[in-house]
Structures are given as C-alpha cells and as structure tokens.
Design a protein around this motif. Sequence first.
Motif, PDB file in Angstrom:
ATOM      1  N   ALA A  14       7.838  -0.830  -6.771  1.00 28.27           N
ATOM      2  CA  ALA A  14       7.271  -1.847  -5.970  1.00 28.27           C
ATOM      3  C   ALA A  14       5.941  -1.545  -5.804  1.00 28.27           C
ATOM      4  O   ALA A  14       4.910  -2.589  -5.966  1.00 28.27           O
ATOM      5  N   VAL A  15       5.233  -0.433  -5.712  1.00 23.42           N
ATOM      6  CA  VAL A  15       4.052  -0.161  -5.496  1.00 23.42           C
ATOM      7  C   VAL A  15       2.999  -0.355  -6.856  1.00 23.42           C
ATOM      8  O   VAL A  15       2.212  -0.984  -6.859  1.00 23.42           O
ATOM      9  N   LEU A  16       3.775  -0.128  -7.942  1.00 23.13           N
ATOM     10  CA  LEU A  16       3.025  -0.272  -9.277  1.00 23.13           C
ATOM     11  C   LEU A  16       2.824  -1.877  -9.505  1.00 23.13           C
ATOM     12  O   LEU A  16       1.755  -2.251  -9.946  1.00 23.13           O
ATOM     13  N   ARG A  17       3.824  -2.612  -9.317  1.00 22.18           N
ATOM     14  CA  ARG A  17       3.513  -4.018  -9.235  1.00 22.18           C
ATOM     15  C   ARG A  17       2.438  -4.572  -8.353  1.00 22.18           C
ATOM     16  O   ARG A  17       1.548  -5.410  -8.781  1.00 22.18           O
ATOM     17  N   GLN A  18       2.423  -4.083  -7.097  1.00 21.20           N
ATOM     18  CA  GLN A  18       1.355  -4.285  -6.123  1.00 21.20           C
ATOM     19  C   GLN A  18      -0.075  -4.031  -6.835  1.00 21.20           C
ATOM     20  O   GLN A  18      -0.953  -4.566  -6.855  1.00 21.20           O
ATOM     21  N   TRP A  19      -0.228  -2.725  -7.528  1.00 20.15           N
ATOM     22  CA  TRP A  19      -1.246  -2.198  -8.168  1.00 20.15           C
ATOM     23  C   TRP A  19      -1.817  -2.950  -9.343  1.00 20.15           C
ATOM     24  O   TRP A  19      -2.891  -3.237  -9.580  1.00 20.15           O
ATOM     25  N   LEU A  20      -0.836  -3.324 -10.113  1.00 27.88           N
ATOM     26  CA  LEU A  20      -0.909  -4.241 -11.174  1.00 27.88           C
ATOM     27  C   LEU A  20      -1.662  -5.632 -10.816  1.00 27.88           C
ATOM     28  O   LEU A  20      -2.355  -6.424 -11.640  1.00 27.88           O
ATOM     29  N   ASP A  22      -3.538  -6.147  -7.873  1.00 28.01           N
ATOM     30  CA  ASP A  22      -4.407  -5.927  -6.903  1.00 28.01           C
ATOM     31  C   ASP A  22      -5.961  -6.322  -7.352  1.00 28.01           C
ATOM     32  O   ASP A  22      -6.962  -6.425  -6.848  1.00 28.01           O
ATOM     33  N   GLY A  23      -6.054  -6.270  -8.618  1.00 28.25           N
ATOM     34  CA  GLY A  23      -7.535  -6.757  -9.446  1.00 28.25           C
ATOM     35  C   GLY A  23      -8.608  -5.527  -9.280  1.00 28.25           C
ATOM     36  O   GLY A  23      -9.390  -5.299 -10.108  1.00 28.25           O
ATOM     37  N   SER A  24      -7.932  -4.325  -8.733  1.00 29.06           N
ATOM     38  CA  SER A  24      -8.568  -3.068  -9.033  1.00 29.06           C
ATOM     39  C   SER A  24      -8.411  -2.410 -10.456  1.00 29.06           C
ATOM     40  O   SER A  24      -7.421  -2.590 -11.270  1.00 29.06           O
ATOM     41  N   GLU A  25      -8.937  -1.448 -10.835  1.00 30.04           N
ATOM     42  CA  GLU A  25      -8.829  -0.804 -12.069  1.00 30.04           C
ATOM     43  C   GLU A  25      -7.625   0.057 -11.967  1.00 30.04           C
ATOM     44  O   GLU A  25      -7.478   0.901 -11.024  1.00 30.04           O
ATOM     45  N   ILE A  26      -6.830   0.073 -13.190  1.00 25.32           N
ATOM     46  CA  ILE A  26      -5.772   0.754 -13.159  1.00 25.32           C
ATOM     47  C   ILE A  26      -5.510   0.952 -14.727  1.00 25.32           C
ATOM     48  O   ILE A  26      -5.821   0.101 -15.518  1.00 25.32           O
ATOM     49  N   ALA A  27      -5.022   2.206 -15.082  1.00 23.51           N
ATOM     50  CA  ALA A  27      -4.595   2.398 -16.345  1.00 23.51           C
ATOM     51  C   ALA A  27      -3.030   2.797 -16.573  1.00 23.51           C
ATOM     52  O   ALA A  27      -2.591   3.827 -15.803  1.00 23.51           O
ATOM     53  N   LEU A  28      -2.200   1.909 -16.979  1.00 22.09           N
ATOM     54  CA  LEU A  28      -0.861   2.127 -17.220  1.00 22.09           C
ATOM     55  C   LEU A  28      -0.492   2.578 -18.425  1.00 22.09           C
ATOM     56  O   LEU A  28      -0.688   1.952 -19.487  1.00 22.09           O
ATOM     57  N   LEU A  29      -0.162   3.766 -18.624  1.00 19.47           N
ATOM     58  CA  LEU A  29       0.209   4.475 -19.916  1.00 19.47           C
ATOM     59  C   LEU A  29       1.787   4.849 -19.941  1.00 19.47           C
ATOM     60  O   LEU A  29       2.305   5.479 -19.370  1.00 19.47           O
ATOM     61  N   PHE A  43       4.705  -4.756 -19.807  1.00 23.50           N
ATOM     62  CA  PHE A  43       3.887  -5.834 -20.245  1.00 23.50           C
ATOM     63  C   PHE A  43       2.497  -5.185 -20.450  1.00 23.50           C
ATOM     64  O   PHE A  43       1.972  -5.334 -21.776  1.00 23.50           O
ATOM     65  N   TYR A  44       1.923  -4.483 -19.465  1.00 26.41           N
ATOM     66  CA  TYR A  44       0.321  -4.311 -19.607  1.00 26.41           C
ATOM     67  C   TYR A  44       0.486  -2.726 -20.031  1.00 26.41           C
ATOM     68  O   TYR A  44      -0.606  -2.132 -19.605  1.00 26.41           O
ATOM     69  N   ALA A  45       1.430  -2.048 -20.247  1.00 28.94           N
ATOM     70  CA  ALA A  45       1.486  -0.796 -20.622  1.00 28.94           C
ATOM     71  C   ALA A  45       0.546  -0.529 -21.918  1.00 28.94           C
ATOM     72  O   ALA A  45       0.874  -1.203 -23.001  1.00 28.94           O
TER      73      ALA A  45
END
Length: 536
Positions: A14-20, A22-29, A43-45
Amino acid sequence: MTQPTQMNAEVSVAVLRQWLADGSEIALLDVREHGQYGSGHLFYAVNAPYSVLEHRVPYLVPRRTVRIVLYAQGGDIARQAQQLLQDIGYTQVYVLAGGVKAWQQAGHNVFAGVNVPSKTFGELVEQHCHTPHIKAEDLAASQAAAESLLLLDGRPFEEYQKKTIPGAICCPNGELALRATTLMRTANAARIVVNCAGRTRSIIGAQTLINLGVPYEVVALENGTQGWFLEGLVLEQGAMRDGEAVQPDNVDVGVLQQQAQRMAQEVGVKLVTAAQLQQWLAESHRTTYVCDVRTTAEYTRNTLRVAKHTPGGQLVQATDHYIGTRGARIVLWDDLHVRSWVTASWLLQMGWDVTVLERDAGALLGCVPGVATDDLVGFELPHMTVEQLAASVRHNAAQLIDIRPSQQYRAAHLRGAQWSIRPHLRYATLKTNQLVVVIASDPYSAALAAKELQSLGVQQVCWHHGTTAQWLAAGLVLENSPDQPADDDCIDYVFFAHDRHEGNRQAALQYLAWETNLLQQVDELELQYFKVYVAP
C-alpha cells in the motif's frame, strides 16, 4: 536533510503504491536476474540484477539519497541487496515486504517481458494517433511489383544485422528525423516503411516522421520482422546498409531543426541553458540525467563532460535501461538540435520531466571524448590468461565456475566447469582452499562473483575471459549441454523474448500477443503518467 533508513527498513504494498503516485523521485528496483524479471515484474520496476548490482545501480540511480525500493520473489536476495547498497553509500533503501508475491496477493498485476512502460506507450500511440501500417504480405507484394519504397529498420545496427526485411536500410529511430529525408531523396521513393522486430519501434518511428511533417507517405510494418517471418517470408541476414553513414546537408538540417523544435514545443518541451543545467546538477535534492542522444560514433569523438550516452531511439524504446529514478529530470543534448527535440517530444508524453539543452552547451560545461559506460566503473581482480588456465587445468590446480550467460554455457563450455550465477554461488560445489577461476564475459560480473565467493570462504579467486577458438588452440576440451543448466535454472534468460529471433514460431506468436495485450493489463496507477499528444 533526509535521514538514513534503518538497516532492514521495509515498505508495504500500500505504501509503495502511494509512493509511485506521489510525483516525488523514487527508484523501484527488481534485483532478481533478468529471466526472473522477464517472467513477471511490477510495471515501473527497473531491473538491477543482484549479479551486477553494485555495478549497475550507480549508473541507473546516481543520487545516493533518493528513495529506493528493492524487491525480489520473497525477501532474502532483496535483503542482501539492501545491505550491499547501504554499504556503497545509498541512504534511503527499503525492501518491499513480501516481494512480488505480496504485490500479487494484494490483487495487482505483474508484467512479463522487458521495457514494459515503453512498449505500453507504443501501443497507446498507435491507438490514439491511428498510426498507419502495412501488413507483411502487402509489403511483399509491393516489393514484387517493384513499387518505389524506402524500407528503414529503426533498430540499432547489431539487431538489424541479425535479421531484417530484404532491402531495408538500418536507420535507428533516434536518427530517422535527421536522416530520412536525405535517404528518401537518394532512393527517389514514394513511400517510407519503418520496421523493427515487433511493434514499438515501427510505430514510434513511423509516427515520428508523420509528426515531423515529412512530405512523404509513411507507414509502420505491422508486427515487424516477426510478422514477416510468421507469413513464411524470408528475412535477410548480415545486411550492411548503414543509414547513419548518410549525412544531411546544411539546408536540410536547418529545416529539420525548425520542424523538430515545433514538434517538441507542441507537446510542451522547453529549452534549458547550460548555466541553468549547472545549477540543477549542483542540487542535492533532485536527480538530473544529462543524455547525449547522438550516434555512438559522434559520442565517442566528443561529448559533454557531464553526459552519458543514450541513443535517442533506444532511450524511448528502453528507457528503463538508462534511467532508474522516476520523477527525475532528463536533459537531452544533440549538437545538431534535431534528435534531442524529437526524443524529448516522446519522453514528455511518457511522463518524464524532460528538457532540451542548448546546442553550444559544451563551451560552458566542457567536452571530452566519450567513454563506454563499462569503462567508467573499475573493479580489480587478477586475470588468468588462456595459457595459464590450460596449465592449471592440466595439473588439476583450479576449480572452474562459468558465470557467462546460461545460453552461452549450453552452447560451449570448458569440460569440468560448473555453471552458476552470483545469487546461486552458495549452492556450487567448491573447495574453499583451492583456487577458483571465474569464467566471465566481463570483469565487473567476475569481480562481484569473486566478492560473493570470498564471503563464502573461498580464499583464492581470479577470472578468465576467452573465446572458444582460444580455448581449443590451447588444447582445452569443450563440451556442450543443450539442456543444462535446466530451463528453470536459466534465471538470466527470457525465453519467449529471445527465442522469437531463432525461428521459434510459437515464441514469435507469444511475443506479439504479449505486446498487443499490454493495454488490457494496466491500471490507472500505471497509466497516469502517459499523455499521448494527437495533432489537431
């Protein structure tokens, strides 16, 4: 100032989906190996395999204080990756609790294949822009009737050479805007057909020329070389027609600059000065990628000191190969100011914060000869020559671990060599007090495998890189093993994506069905950044 994460920090689905969102920088690896990633990922990994983690992540995610979320199938490899990244200075590293399994259990899709956001975008462009296309059988009929056609293959030269449509000229998508007009004039043709291996680059390439306003009919070859093959038509191998060698004249370049700038500014792309870029690069709270979108030859001769090489067509086709941080700035540079504008027009529609750098930025930022990315990262590990290897094998003085791609091992390997990959080295049968020779394709994966072996107690490690011809000349014995490692152990290999190039009809059908079905799998979170522009 951002506080470092705790050693074993986790985030929920749930938190990861919020982070994805929120428009702020994030690296999903995704830190699994390439084959595991290709079997199903978020999808965005972005794939940053554990086998090359410390080599790959600094390239993909240059800012050490950005939010990073790692995941694997479960937690073990992700936890190890978290520790390794913290060890090299990343301060905001989280693990997705439960990994892929938890994501799926929460009711969210995973996506097979690679470059999924780019592929999805290509399907959206065709849907919204109604990109015209031609079927393989109709193109074959037009060729047989000697119609005046210019066939342009929008892939890099290495891909083009493997298999292409007979008569096609290699002109990677990033170069189409700059060179297609000159090629068309030389060919004295009436229609341009753009192809790739499947769909995305055919669609984007054709739509690029249409959006640019070229005064010719332009169509995409439906389903690319795969569609041609599935119709029972013969593909050409080893073609040498290089469109990058064709140079437009100054008059053409002037016109193309205006067309490309108009095309990009219609969708909202802006110009940035070198002085502004310097200020951005000095900011510690934002990531700014500076990308030279020209050809490899141009980049090698001279590039901006702060730039990395990302050929324009491939940057759109495989954005996740070059850019690991969502929400980052991307600044594109091209001293002719054609390719940068065109590439930026697509990236902005894909949801990226992208600008075009002024042409003469080198005067302030400095220029240097371009260097291949792998040369930018140095790991040191003793190298064993083929003669030394042959002597060690004769005297049973070394254990051989082959970490080359699994399909290379299957095709030919040294007798007695075990195949493995970094996350599986713990399962290898080894004597810790005897020399281990890591057989590898590059020094970086070898050094990281050696690091892993040393953590398992192996005392002496060196690496070797050689060809089958060199091994045979040194008297070494080769073996092949078509079924070993077993398919399930080939975690580095995406079978359906690669086998389509080897005459596997079922793999080709599966690949095309995968591409065309992407839009049926995405949800609002995954689509929210895409904004396809349709000219009035």
